[in-house]
Design a protein around this motif. Structure first.
Motif, PDB file in Angstrom:
ATOM      1  N   ARG A  38      29.407  66.523  44.713  1.00 42.75           N
ATOM      2  CA  ARG A  38      29.016  66.726  43.466  1.00 42.75           C
ATOM      3  C   ARG A  38      30.238  66.672  42.327  1.00 42.75           C
ATOM      4  N   LEU A  39      30.685  67.405  42.139  1.00 37.88           N
ATOM      5  CA  LEU A  39      31.644  67.508  41.091  1.00 37.88           C
ATOM      6  C   LEU A  39      32.736  65.977  41.464  1.00 37.88           C
ATOM      7  N   LEU A  40      33.220  66.001  42.719  1.00 40.54           N
ATOM      8  CA  LEU A  40      33.940  65.139  42.881  1.00 40.54           C
ATOM      9  C   LEU A  40      33.848  63.875  42.884  1.00 40.54           C
ATOM     10  N   ASP A  41      31.918  63.473  42.939  1.00 36.47           N
ATOM     11  CA  ASP A  41      31.738  62.061  42.602  1.00 36.47           C
ATOM     12  C   ASP A  41      31.740  62.154  40.837  1.00 36.47           C
ATOM     13  N   GLU A  42      31.417  62.942  40.412  1.00 40.35           N
ATOM     14  CA  GLU A  42      31.312  63.134  38.828  1.00 40.35           C
ATOM     15  C   GLU A  42      33.149  63.246  38.438  1.00 40.35           C
ATOM     16  N   ALA A  43      33.937  63.220  39.101  1.00 40.60           N
ATOM     17  CA  ALA A  43      35.680  63.663  38.522  1.00 40.60           C
ATOM     18  C   ALA A  43      36.007  61.915  38.700  1.00 40.60           C
ATOM     19  N   ALA A  44      34.843  61.239  39.739  1.00 37.50           N
ATOM     20  CA  ALA A  44      35.568  59.772  40.164  1.00 37.50           C
ATOM     21  C   ALA A  44      35.114  58.986  39.297  1.00 37.50           C
ATOM     22  N   THR A  45      34.195  59.629  38.419  1.00 38.93           N
ATOM     23  CA  THR A  45      33.789  58.629  37.237  1.00 38.93           C
ATOM     24  C   THR A  45      34.456  58.773  35.697  1.00 38.93           C
ATOM     25  N   GLU A  46      35.378  60.394  35.467  1.00 33.49           N
ATOM     26  CA  GLU A  46      35.766  60.338  34.281  1.00 33.49           C
ATOM     27  C   GLU A  46      37.333  59.993  34.945  1.00 33.49           C
ATOM     28  N   ALA A  47      37.639  59.198  36.044  1.00 29.80           N
ATOM     29  CA  ALA A  47      39.257  58.450  36.245  1.00 29.80           C
ATOM     30  C   ALA A  47      39.585  58.492  35.014  1.00 29.80           C
ATOM     31  N   ARG A  48      41.128  59.289  34.097  1.00 28.69           N
ATOM     32  CA  ARG A  48      41.457  58.387  32.626  1.00 28.69           C
ATOM     33  C   ARG A  48      42.869  58.031  33.418  1.00 28.69           C
ATOM     34  N   ALA A  49      43.828  58.880  33.944  1.00 29.36           N
ATOM     35  CA  ALA A  49      45.309  59.505  34.251  1.00 29.36           C
ATOM     36  C   ALA A  49      45.429  57.952  35.295  1.00 29.36           C
ATOM     37  N   HIS A  50      47.196  57.902  34.833  1.00 26.78           N
ATOM     38  CA  HIS A  50      47.562  56.571  35.871  1.00 26.78           C
ATOM     39  C   HIS A  50      48.362  57.455  37.404  1.00 26.78           C
ATOM     40  N   VAL A  51      47.955  56.983  38.289  1.00 29.85           N
ATOM     41  CA  VAL A  51      48.175  57.975  39.824  1.00 29.85           C
ATOM     42  C   VAL A  51      49.475  57.329  39.903  1.00 29.85           C
ATOM     43  N   VAL A  52      50.775  58.536  39.995  1.00 24.04           N
ATOM     44  CA  VAL A  52      52.102  57.922  40.444  1.00 24.04           C
ATOM     45  C   VAL A  52      51.895  58.720  41.328  1.00 24.04           C
ATOM     46  N   GLY A  53      52.549  57.881  42.846  1.00 24.26           N
ATOM     47  CA  GLY A  53      53.116  58.488  44.183  1.00 24.26           C
ATOM     48  C   GLY A  53      54.398  58.485  44.448  1.00 24.26           C
ATOM     49  N   LEU A  54      54.748  59.794  44.773  1.00 22.67           N
ATOM     50  CA  LEU A  54      56.423  59.268  44.917  1.00 22.67           C
ATOM     51  C   LEU A  54      56.883  59.778  46.441  1.00 22.67           C
ATOM     52  N   THR A  55      57.463  58.631  47.980  1.00 25.14           N
ATOM     53  CA  THR A  55      57.315  59.126  48.750  1.00 25.14           C
ATOM     54  C   THR A  55      58.848  58.204  49.345  1.00 25.14           C
ATOM     55  N   GLY A  56      59.367  58.793  50.161  1.00 21.25           N
ATOM     56  CA  GLY A  56      60.348  58.472  51.104  1.00 21.25           C
ATOM     57  C   GLY A  56      60.927  60.017  51.813  1.00 21.25           C
ATOM     58  N   PRO A  57      61.921  59.287  52.346  1.00 22.20           N
ATOM     59  CA  PRO A  57      61.959  60.413  53.505  1.00 22.20           C
ATOM     60  C   PRO A  57      62.867  62.799  52.878  1.00 22.20           C
ATOM     61  N   PRO A  58      62.659  62.444  53.676  1.00 22.95           N
ATOM     62  CA  PRO A  58      62.941  63.579  52.921  1.00 22.95           C
ATOM     63  C   PRO A  58      64.806  63.740  52.466  1.00 22.95           C
ATOM     64  N   GLY A  59      64.913  64.766  50.893  1.00 23.44           N
ATOM     65  CA  GLY A  59      66.127  64.924  51.226  1.00 23.44           C
ATOM     66  C   GLY A  59      66.813  64.122  49.749  1.00 23.44           C
ATOM     67  N   VAL A  60      65.542  63.177  49.485  1.00 25.61           N
ATOM     68  CA  VAL A  60      66.338  61.806  49.142  1.00 25.61           C
ATOM     69  C   VAL A  60      65.528  62.256  47.558  1.00 25.61           C
ATOM     70  N   GLY A  61      65.618  63.183  47.116  1.00 29.68           N
ATOM     71  CA  GLY A  61      65.954  63.697  45.681  1.00 29.68           C
ATOM     72  C   GLY A  61      64.443  63.430  44.672  1.00 29.68           C
ATOM     73  N   LYS A  62      62.845  63.942  45.392  1.00 29.37           N
ATOM     74  CA  LYS A  62      62.242  63.117  45.341  1.00 29.37           C
ATOM     75  C   LYS A  62      61.672  64.322  44.140  1.00 29.37           C
ATOM     76  N   SER A  63      61.412  65.284  43.850  1.00 28.92           N
ATOM     77  CA  SER A  63      61.515  66.653  43.846  1.00 28.92           C
ATOM     78  C   SER A  63      62.069  66.559  42.535  1.00 28.92           C
ATOM     79  N   THR A  64      63.637  65.945  42.320  1.00 27.22           N
ATOM     80  CA  THR A  64      64.465  65.890  41.435  1.00 27.22           C
ATOM     81  C   THR A  64      63.792  64.666  39.611  1.00 27.22           C
ATOM     82  N   LEU A  65      63.013  63.573  40.838  1.00 28.46           N
ATOM     83  CA  LEU A  65      62.335  63.025  39.566  1.00 28.46           C
ATOM     84  C   LEU A  65      60.577  63.382  39.432  1.00 28.46           C
ATOM     85  N   THR A  66      60.791  64.384  39.965  1.00 29.19           N
ATOM     86  CA  THR A  66      59.456  64.596  39.458  1.00 29.19           C
ATOM     87  C   THR A  66      59.736  65.664  38.372  1.00 29.19           C
TER      88      THR A  66
END
Length: 317
Positions: A38-66
């Motif tokens: 119920r909580l997740l269904d309600e949250a799904a109807t209230e979506a407002r954020a832009h969701v950005v995914g950072l992916t790539g191999p370890p050590g590439v600098g994802k945490s630095t970009l974050t």
């Protein structure tokens, strides 16, 4: 019948970081509970954020970009939620590294929330708990940033969750050549070559990536994937990345693709959950699509499907 958890979206939304942390712990401990659905269904109807995914191999600098993106968005007054996915401990199954130790955030800032989560047994990089956290945080923040575990070519779960996928590669690593044969180039909306201060190796990597993109099947035929250069050493490239992210999100909204993409992601995620729990036969027997297509909410449809399949298996045993 499981007892009530007293999870309320309003309580989480009004309770700040402590309430959100408690809710995420309840979600992790009570997968399939009616109150979680119920909580997740309600949250799904209230979506407002832009969701950005950072992916790539370890050590590439994802945490630095974050770190850089958090600072930039906070300087503009935007709230930021981060799901930092780490390898799992073989003993506790918890997050092994704890990305919060690598992210430079102010713990007193109520507009930044970082959650380290374990990849668990997911070769694709995101656990069910992480995906549920993204659904909830998407309703509470202006931006949600998902830093995936970084295990390489098999890491594709980010496509279940992100509106905009940023693939990070580094010069001289051979990553760009691997990606040409891995099918990874079908995923990103933006590619960023880190450590651009290396000069010609970075420019070569950029050219390799552009060549790989020209051969890849694209999920959005009307979006041209930019390949950017960035350097943490001299600070270049961040504004280009921010501009590209804003342009991609605006593209999704203007072409009415955002809702369609999120609906497709959610359905694929639920199919994947059912398949992993009950196998391909279980997916074929599942009533999830029928219930969801009839108007039943996403997580409630999956919960009912789970209960129905368990009942059938019990009756046939």
């Amino acid at each position: 019948m499981p007892g009530p958890l007293s999870l309320s979206f309003d309580t989480v939304a009004q309770g700040g970081k402590r309430a959100l942390a408690r809710a995420l712990s309840d979600i992790e401990a009570n997968d399939g509970h009616p109150d979680v659905a119920r909580l997740l269904d309600e949250a799904a109807t209230e979506a407002r954020a832009h969701v950005v995914g950072l992916t790539g191999p370890p050590g590439v600098g994802k945490s630095t970009l974050t770190n850089a993106l958090i600072r930039h968005w906070r300087s503009e007054g935007q709230s930021v939620g981060v799901v930092a996915v780490d390898p799992s401990s073989q003993i506790s199954s918890g997050a092994l590294l704890g990305d919060r130790t690598r992210l430079d955030t102010d713990p007193t800032d109520q507009q930044v929330f970082v959650r380290s989560m374990a990849a668990r047994d997911r070769l694709g990089g995101l656990s069910d708990e992480a995906l549920a956290a993204i659904i909830l945080m998407r309703a509470l923040f202006d931006r949600v940033l998902v830093e995936s575990v970084g295990i390489g070519q098999s890491e594709a779960d980010i496509a279940f969750a992100a509106d905009s996928i940023v693939l990070c590669i580094q010069p001289g690593s051979g990553d760009s050549l691997q990606f040409m044969k891995a099918g990874v180039m079908e995923l990103p909306d933006i590619v960023i070559v880190t450590k651009a201060d290396m000069g010609s190796p970075a420019r070569r990597a950029r050219a390799d990536v552009e060549g790989a993109l020209s051969l890849a099947l694209r999920k959005q035929q009307d979006w041209s994937v930019p390949v950017l250069l960035a350097s943490a050493q001299d600070g270049t490239g961040l504004q280009d990345l921010v501009t590209a992210l804003d342009a991609h999100f605006a593209h999704l909204v203007s072409t009415h693709s955002l809702t369609t993409q999120r609906d497709r992601q959610a359905r694929q995620w639920m199919h994947d959950r059912i398949r992993r729990k009950f196998g391909q036969i279980g997916l074929k027997l599942s009533q999830f699509d029928r219930w969801h297509d009839s108007g039943l909410a996403l997580f409630e449809s999956e919960r009912k499907s789970h209960e129905d399949l368990l009942r059938r298996l019990t009756d046939n045993s």
